[in-house]
Design a protein around this motif. Structure first.
Motif, PDB file in Angstrom:
ATOM      1  N   GLY A  76      34.616  37.004  52.596  1.00  0.00           N
ATOM      2  CA  GLY A  76      33.718  35.907  53.060  1.00  0.00           C
ATOM      3  C   GLY A  76      34.625  35.070  54.057  1.00  0.00           C
ATOM      4  N   ARG A  77      33.815  34.171  54.619  1.00  0.00           N
ATOM      5  CA  ARG A  77      34.577  33.182  55.634  1.00  0.00           C
ATOM      6  C   ARG A  77      35.823  32.357  55.011  1.00  0.00           C
ATOM      7  N   ASN A  78      35.571  32.317  53.556  1.00  0.00           N
ATOM      8  CA  ASN A  78      36.774  31.532  52.929  1.00  0.00           C
ATOM      9  C   ASN A  78      37.889  32.309  52.475  1.00  0.00           C
ATOM     10  N   GLY A  79      37.752  33.771  52.593  1.00  0.00           N
ATOM     11  CA  GLY A  79      38.638  34.761  52.349  1.00  0.00           C
ATOM     12  C   GLY A  79      38.431  35.303  50.804  1.00  0.00           C
ATOM     13  N   LYS A  80      37.351  34.851  50.183  1.00  0.00           N
ATOM     14  CA  LYS A  80      37.187  35.404  48.853  1.00  0.00           C
ATOM     15  C   LYS A  80      36.099  36.823  49.210  1.00  0.00           C
ATOM     16  N   TRP A  81      36.268  37.381  48.209  1.00  0.00           N
ATOM     17  CA  TRP A  81      35.410  39.050  48.412  1.00  0.00           C
ATOM     18  C   TRP A  81      33.964  38.462  47.848  1.00  0.00           C
ATOM     19  N   LEU A  82      33.099  39.036  48.753  1.00  0.00           N
ATOM     20  CA  LEU A  82      31.751  39.039  48.297  1.00  0.00           C
ATOM     21  C   LEU A  82      30.967  40.341  48.381  1.00  0.00           C
ATOM     22  N   ALA A  83      30.105  40.606  47.413  1.00  0.00           N
ATOM     23  CA  ALA A  83      29.427  41.839  47.253  1.00  0.00           C
ATOM     24  C   ALA A  83      28.538  42.182  48.680  1.00  0.00           C
TER      25      ALA A  83
END
Length: 111
Positions: A76-83
């Motif tokens: 994601g844009r914040n560097g966290k993983w998104l399904a």
């Protein structure tokens, strides 16, 4: 929970072929795709050389394995993983690798 050995070996073979076959047609010699296995997932990342011959790693996708199913994740844009919403979890890892390769929404940066 770790991926069972037989399933991990199969995944490493499939993802390894994908990584080796993708960048020759896209990024040239300064770029390469690679992967690492950790816990319940396989992370695909772009390795790119800086001007000093050192490589930096940028995660672009993650395949997670749980309860007999694989799922595809994007950064994601914040560097966290998104399904990744373009594919539902499946037993067919090749289907998810194809979704990563096709990248119809352009979220993985492989187009």
């Amino acid at each position: 929970m770790a991926i069972p050995d037989d399933i991990r070996n199969m995944a490493e073979n499939l993802i390894g072929v994908f990584c080796r076959s993708t960048w020759p047609q896209h990024g040239g010699s300064a770029h390469a795709l690679s992967y690492s296995v950790r816990g319940d997932g396989v992370t695909v990342f772009e390795m790119s050389a800086n001007g000093m011959g050192r490589y930096g790693n940028l995660p672009i996708a993650r395949f997670k394995y749980a309860e007999g199913l694989w799922s595809l994740w994007q950064v994601g844009r914040n560097g966290k993983w998104l399904a990744y919403m373009g594919q539902m979890p499946t037993e067919n890892l090749m289907r998810l690798i194809q979704a990563l390769k096709d990248d119809p929404e352009g979220v993985f940066g492989l187009r």
